[in-house]
Motif scaffolding. Structure first.
Motif, PDB file in Angstrom:
ATOM      1  N   ILE A  41       0.602  -1.500   0.039  1.00 19.26           N
ATOM      2  CA  ILE A  41       0.228  -0.167  -0.208  1.00 19.26           C
ATOM      3  C   ILE A  41       0.939   1.846   0.109  1.00 19.26           C
ATOM      4  CG2 ILE A  41      -1.806   0.792   1.157  1.00 19.26           C
ATOM      5  CD1 ILE A  41      -2.883  -1.648   1.968  1.00 19.26           C
ATOM      6  N   LEU A  42       1.481   2.146  -1.657  1.00 18.07           N
ATOM      7  CA  LEU A  42       1.412   3.001  -1.543  1.00 18.07           C
ATOM      8  C   LEU A  42       1.318   4.504  -1.050  1.00 18.07           C
ATOM      9  CD1 LEU A  42       2.738   1.999  -4.982  1.00 18.07           C
ATOM     10  CD2 LEU A  42       4.216   1.529  -3.020  1.00 18.07           C
ATOM     11  N   ARG A  43      -0.386   4.852  -1.045  1.00 15.01           N
ATOM     12  CA  ARG A  43      -0.935   5.565  -0.639  1.00 15.01           C
ATOM     13  C   ARG A  43      -1.957   5.741  -0.033  1.00 15.01           C
ATOM     14  NH1 ARG A  43      -2.309  11.152  -4.427  1.00 15.01           N
ATOM     15  NH2 ARG A  43      -3.330  12.240  -2.991  1.00 15.01           N
ATOM     16  N   CYS A  44      -2.644   6.127   0.894  1.00 15.31           N
ATOM     17  CA  CYS A  44      -3.627   6.081   1.429  1.00 15.31           C
ATOM     18  C   CYS A  44      -4.390   7.386   2.403  1.00 15.31           C
ATOM     19  CB  CYS A  44      -3.497   5.208   2.381  1.00 15.31           C
ATOM     20  SG  CYS A  44      -5.832   4.254   2.742  1.00 15.31           S
ATOM     21  N   ASP A  45      -5.235   7.614   1.096  1.00 16.59           N
ATOM     22  CA  ASP A  45      -5.454   9.187   1.838  1.00 16.59           C
ATOM     23  C   ASP A  45      -7.446   9.447   1.781  1.00 16.59           C
ATOM     24  OD1 ASP A  45      -3.020  10.098   2.125  1.00 16.59           O
ATOM     25  OD2 ASP A  45      -3.319  11.106  -0.145  1.00 16.59           O
ATOM     26  N   PRO A  46      -8.285   9.039   3.029  1.00 21.06           N
ATOM     27  CA  PRO A  46      -9.722   8.279   2.434  1.00 21.06           C
ATOM     28  C   PRO A  46      -9.532   9.287   2.593  1.00 21.06           C
ATOM     29  CG  PRO A  46      -8.275   7.132   4.778  1.00 21.06           C
ATOM     30  CD  PRO A  46      -7.062   8.840   4.183  1.00 21.06           C
ATOM     31  N   PRO A  47     -11.780  10.373   1.916  1.00 20.51           N
ATOM     32  CA  PRO A  47     -11.887   8.887   1.112  1.00 20.51           C
ATOM     33  C   PRO A  47     -12.246   9.472   0.186  1.00 20.51           C
ATOM     34  CG  PRO A  47     -13.674  10.555   1.749  1.00 20.51           C
ATOM     35  CD  PRO A  47     -12.412  11.184   2.642  1.00 20.51           C
ATOM     36  N   ARG A  48     -10.125   9.443  -0.921  1.00 18.02           N
ATOM     37  CA  ARG A  48      -9.765  10.422  -1.842  1.00 18.02           C
ATOM     38  C   ARG A  48      -9.246   8.990  -2.761  1.00 18.02           C
ATOM     39  NH1 ARG A  48     -12.149  15.141  -1.824  1.00 18.02           N
ATOM     40  NH2 ARG A  48     -14.117  15.242  -0.392  1.00 18.02           N
ATOM     41  N   VAL A  49      -8.154   8.801  -2.496  1.00 15.72           N
ATOM     42  CA  VAL A  49      -6.936   8.020  -3.000  1.00 15.72           C
ATOM     43  C   VAL A  49      -6.416   6.513  -2.005  1.00 15.72           C
ATOM     44  CG1 VAL A  49      -4.520   8.809  -4.181  1.00 15.72           C
ATOM     45  CG2 VAL A  49      -6.888  10.344  -3.968  1.00 15.72           C
ATOM     46  N   LEU A  50      -6.705   6.027  -3.285  1.00 16.67           N
ATOM     47  CA  LEU A  50      -5.444   4.227  -2.551  1.00 16.67           C
ATOM     48  C   LEU A  50      -4.592   3.855  -3.634  1.00 16.67           C
ATOM     49  CD1 LEU A  50      -5.209   2.301  -0.550  1.00 16.67           C
ATOM     50  CD2 LEU A  50      -7.123   0.986  -1.853  1.00 16.67           C
ATOM     51  N   ARG A  51      -3.470   4.118  -3.667  1.00 17.24           N
ATOM     52  CA  ARG A  51      -2.621   3.563  -4.496  1.00 17.24           C
ATOM     53  C   ARG A  51      -1.659   2.203  -3.770  1.00 17.24           C
ATOM     54  NH1 ARG A  51      -0.752   6.038  -9.103  1.00 17.24           N
ATOM     55  NH2 ARG A  51       1.305   5.597 -10.192  1.00 17.24           N
ATOM     56  N   VAL A  52      -1.515   1.369  -4.784  1.00 16.17           N
ATOM     57  CA  VAL A  52      -0.868   0.235  -4.301  1.00 16.17           C
ATOM     58  C   VAL A  52      -0.466   0.011  -6.193  1.00 16.17           C
ATOM     59  CG1 VAL A  52      -2.633  -0.664  -2.868  1.00 16.17           C
ATOM     60  CG2 VAL A  52      -2.604  -1.236  -5.016  1.00 16.17           C
ATOM     61  N   SER A  53       1.260  -1.541  -4.745  1.00 15.82           N
ATOM     62  CA  SER A  53       1.887  -1.820  -5.880  1.00 15.82           C
ATOM     63  C   SER A  53       1.250  -3.283  -6.690  1.00 15.82           C
ATOM     64  CB  SER A  53       3.494  -1.914  -5.422  1.00 15.82           C
ATOM     65  OG  SER A  53       3.037  -2.698  -4.385  1.00 15.82           O
ATOM     66  N   TRP A  54       1.669  -3.939  -7.153  1.00 15.90           N
ATOM     67  CA  TRP A  54       0.727  -4.168  -8.295  1.00 15.90           C
ATOM     68  C   TRP A  54       1.470  -5.968  -8.668  1.00 15.90           C
ATOM     69  CZ3 TRP A  54      -4.947  -5.236  -7.871  1.00 15.90           C
ATOM     70  CH2 TRP A  54      -5.142  -6.295  -8.409  1.00 15.90           C
ATOM     71  N   VAL A  55       1.273  -6.618  -7.844  1.00 13.09           N
ATOM     72  CA  VAL A  55       2.328  -7.501  -8.451  1.00 13.09           C
ATOM     73  C   VAL A  55       1.368  -9.167  -8.363  1.00 13.09           C
ATOM     74  CG1 VAL A  55       4.652  -9.285  -7.728  1.00 13.09           C
ATOM     75  CG2 VAL A  55       4.228  -6.862  -6.935  1.00 13.09           C
ATOM     76  N   PHE A  56       1.786  -9.300 -10.023  1.00 14.52           N
ATOM     77  CA  PHE A  56       0.485 -10.710 -10.255  1.00 14.52           C
ATOM     78  C   PHE A  56       1.539 -11.848 -11.318  1.00 14.52           C
ATOM     79  CE2 PHE A  56      -1.508 -12.705 -13.168  1.00 14.52           C
ATOM     80  CZ  PHE A  56      -2.978 -13.375 -12.335  1.00 14.52           C
ATOM     81  N   GLY A  57       1.537 -12.482 -10.523  1.00 18.71           N
ATOM     82  CA  GLY A  57       2.450 -13.651 -10.979  1.00 18.71           C
ATOM     83  C   GLY A  57       4.245 -13.529 -11.943  1.00 18.71           C
ATOM     84  N   GLU A  58       4.426 -13.786 -12.391  1.00 16.04           N
ATOM     85  CA  GLU A  58       5.378 -13.972 -13.786  1.00 16.04           C
ATOM     86  C   GLU A  58       5.897 -12.255 -13.520  1.00 16.04           C
ATOM     87  OE1 GLU A  58       8.132 -15.571 -12.405  1.00 16.04           O
ATOM     88  OE2 GLU A  58       6.527 -16.848 -11.207  1.00 16.04           O
ATOM     89  N   MET A  59       4.607 -11.486 -13.818  1.00 13.74           N
ATOM     90  CA  MET A  59       4.797 -10.240 -14.349  1.00 13.74           C
ATOM     91  C   MET A  59       5.256  -9.136 -14.193  1.00 13.74           C
ATOM     92  SD  MET A  59       2.449 -10.650 -16.932  1.00 13.74           S
ATOM     93  CE  MET A  59       1.856  -9.210 -17.882  1.00 13.74           C
ATOM     94  N   PRO A  60       5.767  -8.301 -14.768  1.00 10.84           N
ATOM     95  CA  PRO A  60       6.254  -7.249 -13.910  1.00 10.84           C
ATOM     96  C   PRO A  60       6.052  -6.456 -13.252  1.00 10.84           C
ATOM     97  CG  PRO A  60       7.367  -7.144 -16.186  1.00 10.84           C
ATOM     98  CD  PRO A  60       6.415  -8.488 -16.166  1.00 10.84           C
ATOM     99  N   PRO A  61       6.503  -5.694 -11.980  1.00 11.22           N
ATOM    100  CA  PRO A  61       4.816  -4.836 -10.801  1.00 11.22           C
ATOM    101  C   PRO A  61       4.710  -3.793 -11.689  1.00 11.22           C
ATOM    102  CG  PRO A  61       7.064  -5.524  -9.870  1.00 11.22           C
ATOM    103  CD  PRO A  61       7.448  -5.575 -11.223  1.00 11.22           C
ATOM    104  N   SER A  62       3.226  -3.646 -11.316  1.00 10.73           N
ATOM    105  CA  SER A  62       2.800  -1.682 -11.794  1.00 10.73           C
ATOM    106  C   SER A  62       2.184  -1.357 -10.451  1.00 10.73           C
ATOM    107  CB  SER A  62       2.036  -2.539 -13.142  1.00 10.73           C
ATOM    108  OG  SER A  62       0.600  -3.605 -12.378  1.00 10.73           O
ATOM    109  N   GLU A  63       1.322  -0.547 -10.829  1.00 14.68           N
ATOM    110  CA  GLU A  63       0.600   0.307  -9.865  1.00 14.68           C
ATOM    111  C   GLU A  63      -0.204   0.120 -10.356  1.00 14.68           C
ATOM    112  OE1 GLU A  63       2.898   3.632  -8.833  1.00 14.68           O
ATOM    113  OE2 GLU A  63       4.035   2.345  -8.224  1.00 14.68           O
ATOM    114  N   VAL A  64      -1.504   0.217  -9.278  1.00 17.55           N
ATOM    115  CA  VAL A  64      -2.765   1.190  -9.160  1.00 17.55           C
ATOM    116  C   VAL A  64      -2.674   2.275  -8.327  1.00 17.55           C
ATOM    117  CG1 VAL A  64      -5.337  -0.232  -9.445  1.00 17.55           C
ATOM    118  CG2 VAL A  64      -3.565  -1.812 -10.171  1.00 17.55           C
ATOM    119  N   GLU A  65      -3.685   2.968  -8.934  1.00 18.33           N
ATOM    120  CA  GLU A  65      -4.264   4.013  -7.884  1.00 18.33           C
ATOM    121  C   GLU A  65      -6.150   4.263  -8.421  1.00 18.33           C
ATOM    122  OE1 GLU A  65      -2.679   8.082  -7.222  1.00 18.33           O
ATOM    123  OE2 GLU A  65      -4.100   8.916  -8.168  1.00 18.33           O
TER     124      GLU A  65
END
Length: 197
Positions: free
Chosen positions: A69-93
């Motif tokens: 969990i990279l950022r959490c500003d309730p109730p407006r913004v949530l940003r996380v790193s996203w690691v799925f299987g062997e795929m390179p890491p990405s981010e979801v906001e």
């Protein structure tokens, strides 16, 4: 479900290796935030999520991605790193904005790898999954539930095929050739809904 209405309620954009989806909900921003961050509510419409659910903590979606969990500003913004299987890491906001009559929900999935997977499926590889997520959130916010077998129903397959085509159109709008965007969308549709018509 009116598939066309559900698909058209979502805006889709492709910016390089980033996909952006957005939709309005008739719900207060605090309710949408809770639906997206409370583990009990998440399990009802998304998937079970466990972990140390605070900024800097790690999370795991059951049978799916995990990350930090990279950022959490309730109730407006949530940003996380996203690691799925062997795929390179990405981010979801996820960004929530109060608007007249409810909340604007935006989800940006960035730093997607331009690799064989992207070449084969294009933005629909993650886009169809996010469309399903946005649909599920809407069902939950309306106080409804899909039947347990909905995900494998003909209606769900039609939804996924229509979503894949919509992502193909967004891909083409971003600058991809018509032929390549359509081919990637068709492969995505076949992956999510094999044997489709």
């Amino acid at each position: 479900m009116d598939i066309a209405q559900e698909i058209n309620a979502v805006s889709r954009e492709v910016r390089g290796q980033t996909v952006l989806v957005s939709r309005g909900y008739v719900a207060e921003v605090e309710d949408v935030w809770e639906a997206c961050t409370d583990p009990e509510r998440l399990a009802r419409w998304f998937m079970p999520v466990t972990g140390d659910l605070r900024p800097g903590g790690h999370y795991q979606i059951e049978g799916n991605a995990g990350g930090t969990i990279l950022r959490c500003d309730p109730p407006r913004v949530l940003r996380v790193s996203w690691v799925f299987g062997e795929m390179p890491p990405s981010e979801v906001e996820v960004r929530l904005t109060p608007v007249e009559g409810g909340t604007r929900f935006e989800l940006e999935h960035s730093n997607l790898a331009e690799d064989e997977h992207w070449e084969q499926f294009g933005p629909g590889a993650v886009g169809v999954g996010w469309d399903l997520t946005i649909y599920g959130l809407g069902v939950q916010l309306a106080g409804l539930r899909n039947d347990p077998g909905w995900g494998t129903s003909p209606e769900a397959a039609d939804y996924m095929r229509t979503s894949a085509a919509a992502w193909g159109a967004a891909h083409e709008k971003s600058g991809e050739t018509h032929e390549r965007a359509v081919a990637a969308a068709e492969r995505t549709a076949s992956f999510y809904a094999p044997g489709g018509g």
